[in-house]
Write a protein that holds these residues in place. Sequence first.
Motif, PDB file in Angstrom:
ATOM      1  N   TYR A  28       0.806  -1.215   0.000  1.00 52.48           N
ATOM      2  CA  TYR A  28       0.000   0.000   0.000  1.00 52.48           C
ATOM      3  C   TYR A  28       0.844   1.272   0.000  1.00 52.48           C
ATOM      4  O   TYR A  28       0.301   2.372  -0.027  1.00 52.48           O
ATOM      5  N   LEU A  29       2.178   1.137   0.026  1.00 53.40           N
ATOM      6  CA  LEU A  29       3.011   2.329   0.138  1.00 53.40           C
ATOM      7  C   LEU A  29       4.266   2.311  -0.730  1.00 53.40           C
ATOM      8  O   LEU A  29       4.902   3.334  -0.914  1.00 53.40           O
ATOM      9  N   SER A  30       4.616   1.172  -1.299  1.00 54.46           N
ATOM     10  CA  SER A  30       5.894   1.053  -1.996  1.00 54.46           C
ATOM     11  C   SER A  30       5.770   1.321  -3.496  1.00 54.46           C
ATOM     12  O   SER A  30       4.920   0.742  -4.179  1.00 54.46           O
ATOM     13  N   ALA A  31       6.648   2.177  -4.000  1.00 52.97           N
ATOM     14  CA  ALA A  31       6.707   2.434  -5.437  1.00 52.97           C
ATOM     15  C   ALA A  31       7.295   1.243  -6.183  1.00 52.97           C
ATOM     16  O   ALA A  31       7.201   1.164  -7.412  1.00 52.97           O
ATOM     17  N   LEU A  32       7.921   0.310  -5.460  1.00 54.16           N
ATOM     18  CA  LEU A  32       8.504  -0.879  -6.075  1.00 54.16           C
ATOM     19  C   LEU A  32       7.498  -2.022  -6.192  1.00 54.16           C
ATOM     20  O   LEU A  32       7.844  -3.110  -6.658  1.00 54.16           O
ATOM     21  N   ASP A  33       6.267  -1.786  -5.771  1.00 59.89           N
ATOM     22  CA  ASP A  33       5.187  -2.759  -5.935  1.00 59.89           C
ATOM     23  C   ASP A  33       4.013  -2.028  -6.583  1.00 59.89           C
ATOM     24  O   ASP A  33       3.007  -1.734  -5.933  1.00 59.89           O
ATOM     25  N   PRO A  34       4.128  -1.711  -7.879  1.00 59.52           N
ATOM     26  CA  PRO A  34       3.139  -0.854  -8.551  1.00 59.52           C
ATOM     27  C   PRO A  34       1.750  -1.468  -8.583  1.00 59.52           C
ATOM     28  O   PRO A  34       1.580  -2.668  -8.802  1.00 59.52           O
ATOM     29  N   ALA A  35       0.747  -0.611  -8.361  1.00 59.41           N
ATOM     30  CA  ALA A  35      -0.640  -1.069  -8.306  1.00 59.41           C
ATOM     31  C   ALA A  35      -1.512  -0.377  -9.338  1.00 59.41           C
ATOM     32  O   ALA A  35      -2.732  -0.335  -9.199  1.00 59.41           O
ATOM     33  N   GLY A  36      -0.906   0.178 -10.371  1.00 57.28           N
ATOM     34  CA  GLY A  36      -1.673   0.864 -11.401  1.00 57.28           C
ATOM     35  C   GLY A  36      -0.830   1.088 -12.635  1.00 57.28           C
ATOM     36  O   GLY A  36       0.391   0.898 -12.629  1.00 57.28           O
ATOM     37  N   GLN A  42       6.197   3.826 -14.615  1.00 58.20           N
ATOM     38  CA  GLN A  42       7.310   4.465 -13.913  1.00 58.20           C
ATOM     39  C   GLN A  42       8.279   3.424 -13.367  1.00 58.20           C
ATOM     40  O   GLN A  42       9.498   3.622 -13.382  1.00 58.20           O
ATOM     41  N   TYR A  43       7.743   2.307 -12.902  1.00 59.34           N
ATOM     42  CA  TYR A  43       8.587   1.221 -12.393  1.00 59.34           C
ATOM     43  C   TYR A  43       9.458   0.651 -13.515  1.00 59.34           C
ATOM     44  O   TYR A  43      10.663   0.411 -13.330  1.00 59.34           O
ATOM     45  N   HIS A  44       8.875   0.443 -14.678  1.00 57.88           N
ATOM     46  CA  HIS A  44       9.642  -0.077 -15.817  1.00 57.88           C
ATOM     47  C   HIS A  44      10.752   0.891 -16.219  1.00 57.88           C
ATOM     48  O   HIS A  44      11.866   0.463 -16.582  1.00 57.88           O
ATOM     49  N   LEU A  45      10.458   2.183 -16.159  1.00 62.21           N
ATOM     50  CA  LEU A  45      11.493   3.171 -16.487  1.00 62.21           C
ATOM     51  C   LEU A  45      12.613   3.148 -15.450  1.00 62.21           C
ATOM     52  O   LEU A  45      13.792   3.311 -15.798  1.00 62.21           O
ATOM     53  N   MET A  46      12.256   2.953 -14.187  1.00 62.66           N
ATOM     54  CA  MET A  46      13.288   2.843 -13.150  1.00 62.66           C
ATOM     55  C   MET A  46      14.177   1.621 -13.391  1.00 62.66           C
ATOM     56  O   MET A  46      15.406   1.699 -13.267  1.00 62.66           O
ATOM     57  N   LEU A 103      21.707   6.726 -24.319  1.00 61.87           N
ATOM     58  CA  LEU A 103      20.799   7.839 -24.049  1.00 61.87           C
ATOM     59  C   LEU A 103      19.535   7.741 -24.896  1.00 61.87           C
ATOM     60  O   LEU A 103      18.429   8.035 -24.424  1.00 61.87           O
ATOM     61  N   VAL A 104      19.683   7.325 -26.147  1.00 59.27           N
ATOM     62  CA  VAL A 104      18.519   7.165 -27.020  1.00 59.27           C
ATOM     63  C   VAL A 104      17.613   6.058 -26.500  1.00 59.27           C
ATOM     64  O   VAL A 104      16.383   6.200 -26.458  1.00 59.27           O
ATOM     65  N   ILE A 105      18.230   4.937 -26.077  1.00 59.31           N
ATOM     66  CA  ILE A 105      17.455   3.819 -25.525  1.00 59.31           C
ATOM     67  C   ILE A 105      16.653   4.266 -24.316  1.00 59.31           C
ATOM     68  O   ILE A 105      15.508   3.847 -24.115  1.00 59.31           O
ATOM     69  N   LEU A 106      17.224   5.136 -23.508  1.00 59.44           N
ATOM     70  CA  LEU A 106      16.534   5.635 -22.314  1.00 59.44           C
ATOM     71  C   LEU A 106      15.549   6.749 -22.655  1.00 59.44           C
ATOM     72  O   LEU A 106      14.451   6.814 -22.088  1.00 59.44           O
ATOM     73  N   ALA A 107      15.922   7.625 -23.587  1.00 59.43           N
ATOM     74  CA  ALA A 107      15.117   8.808 -23.868  1.00 59.43           C
ATOM     75  C   ALA A 107      13.794   8.471 -24.548  1.00 59.43           C
ATOM     76  O   ALA A 107      12.757   9.062 -24.227  1.00 59.43           O
ATOM     77  N   ILE A 108      13.790   7.519 -25.474  1.00 53.56           N
ATOM     78  CA  ILE A 108      12.574   7.222 -26.242  1.00 53.56           C
ATOM     79  C   ILE A 108      11.424   6.774 -25.333  1.00 53.56           C
ATOM     80  O   ILE A 108      10.334   7.362 -25.378  1.00 53.56           O
ATOM     81  N   PRO A 109      11.590   5.763 -24.471  1.00 55.68           N
ATOM     82  CA  PRO A 109      10.460   5.389 -23.596  1.00 55.68           C
ATOM     83  C   PRO A 109      10.112   6.457 -22.574  1.00 55.68           C
ATOM     84  O   PRO A 109       8.942   6.593 -22.187  1.00 55.68           O
ATOM     85  N   VAL A 110      11.110   7.232 -22.103  1.00 57.64           N
ATOM     86  CA  VAL A 110      10.826   8.291 -21.131  1.00 57.64           C
ATOM     87  C   VAL A 110       9.954   9.370 -21.761  1.00 57.64           C
ATOM     88  O   VAL A 110       8.950   9.808 -21.180  1.00 57.64           O
ATOM     89  N   ILE A 111      10.313   9.802 -22.958  1.00 61.94           N
ATOM     90  CA  ILE A 111       9.534  10.841 -23.644  1.00 61.94           C
ATOM     91  C   ILE A 111       8.136  10.334 -23.972  1.00 61.94           C
ATOM     92  O   ILE A 111       7.130  11.037 -23.779  1.00 61.94           O
ATOM     93  N   ALA A 112       8.058   9.084 -24.458  1.00 58.29           N
ATOM     94  CA  ALA A 112       6.749   8.503 -24.782  1.00 58.29           C
ATOM     95  C   ALA A 112       5.864   8.427 -23.542  1.00 58.29           C
ATOM     96  O   ALA A 112       4.679   8.782 -23.580  1.00 58.29           O
ATOM     97  N   ALA A 113       6.430   7.985 -22.422  1.00 58.93           N
ATOM     98  CA  ALA A 113       5.660   7.880 -21.178  1.00 58.93           C
ATOM     99  C   ALA A 113       5.251   9.255 -20.665  1.00 58.93           C
ATOM    100  O   ALA A 113       4.137   9.433 -20.156  1.00 58.93           O
ATOM    101  N   THR A 114       6.138  10.241 -20.795  1.00 59.56           N
ATOM    102  CA  THR A 114       5.832  11.593 -20.332  1.00 59.56           C
ATOM    103  C   THR A 114       4.623  12.168 -21.053  1.00 59.56           C
ATOM    104  O   THR A 114       3.708  12.733 -20.430  1.00 59.56           O
ATOM    105  N   PHE A 115       4.585  12.008 -22.375  1.00 56.57           N
ATOM    106  CA  PHE A 115       3.444  12.527 -23.140  1.00 56.57           C
ATOM    107  C   PHE A 115       2.183  11.729 -22.845  1.00 56.57           C
ATOM    108  O   PHE A 115       1.079  12.294 -22.765  1.00 56.57           O
ATOM    109  N   ASN A 116       2.327  10.419 -22.667  1.00 57.65           N
ATOM    110  CA  ASN A 116       1.164   9.578 -22.379  1.00 57.65           C
ATOM    111  C   ASN A 116       0.563   9.915 -21.018  1.00 57.65           C
ATOM    112  O   ASN A 116      -0.656  10.085 -20.879  1.00 57.65           O
ATOM    113  N   LEU A 117       1.424  10.029 -20.001  1.00 58.03           N
ATOM    114  CA  LEU A 117       0.934  10.292 -18.650  1.00 58.03           C
ATOM    115  C   LEU A 117       0.456  11.728 -18.493  1.00 58.03           C
ATOM    116  O   LEU A 117      -0.290  12.034 -17.561  1.00 58.03           O
TER     117      LEU A 117
END
Length: 360
Positions: A28-36, A42-46, A103-117
Amino acid sequence: MKQWLRKWRLMSVFAVLALALSGCGKPYLSALDPAGEVAQKQYHLMILSTSIMVIVIAVVVVIYVTALIRFRRKKGKEDYIPKQVEGNHVLEIIWTVIPIVLLVILAIPVIAATFNLGDTKAMDKKDKNGHSKVLVVNVRAHLYWWEFEYPDQGIITSQTLVMPEDQKVYFNVKAADVKHAFWIPAIGGKIDANVDNVNKFWLEVDSDKAKEANNLFYGKCAELCGPSHGLMDFKVKTMSKEDFASWVDEMKADTNPAPTTALAKDGENIFKQSCASCHAVTPNDKRPESARLAPNLATFGERERVAGILDHNKENLKKWIKDPQAYKPGNKMPAFKDQLSDQDLDALADYLMGLKVENR
């Protein structure tokens, strides 16, 4: 030497302990146990960013150790100079291209997630009555409590956010006094709560994960906002879409909570004289935002904590009313220890503990 070795062993023990504790957490409190969905992304990006960092560190350590062993100074070869590689075009290209690729491998999913969220266009779609076609909650952060308004349902709650499961819930987030940050670690976030503008985003709770957490999560303020910042928590209660619809009906129907005992009736009169100018006791409070100076107490009798920090009982409630600063330094509630007698406090506590909406 022995003293240094002892310190090294102690540091190793602390390092292992820190690593072990980093894996501890509650659903109920941990970001390492995502519930949504948001928390999962965000967990996958981490995991992705951490994996890239670990790979880079491992490669650097291997190169460093190899150079340390292979090119260390040896007896009889003190003046030996290894082959120099500066100016080697192949190597220059390799250690320039590899970081760019990472950096490209990291940037593409981060940017995609940012616009989606950050996609909140659905909030702008209205029905024929002018209401949003999606569920919208206005979040307002105060020193040191939270207000949640469901504008299309005409409901206001404090300290408890109620969310339907398997459905996107959109949020307008702002602050009433200083900068705060809205964060529900297991569900997603965080997002700043500013005084001068409204930030928008959405969250979604997975019903299976909610069951694992007994349909209860906790949120926090994630921005240092004052001496009681660490005590600025709130509860997140999740339920099915059908149960949420029933909850809305119950809250909308609660217009005049009636005291159940003679003592509570006396407490109601004391409340009207001393507390009603700041607090409301109905979830469909019609006062404008500027007049809502303190938490709505409509469901106070159903809460698990007094002021979000004390066990929920009459004795703790009376202690809080007497001297709020002793428990949450910097909060804006005045102390009533000199204004109310013990009998008044007993009556007021009895009235407040009887304020319930659900299953009434």
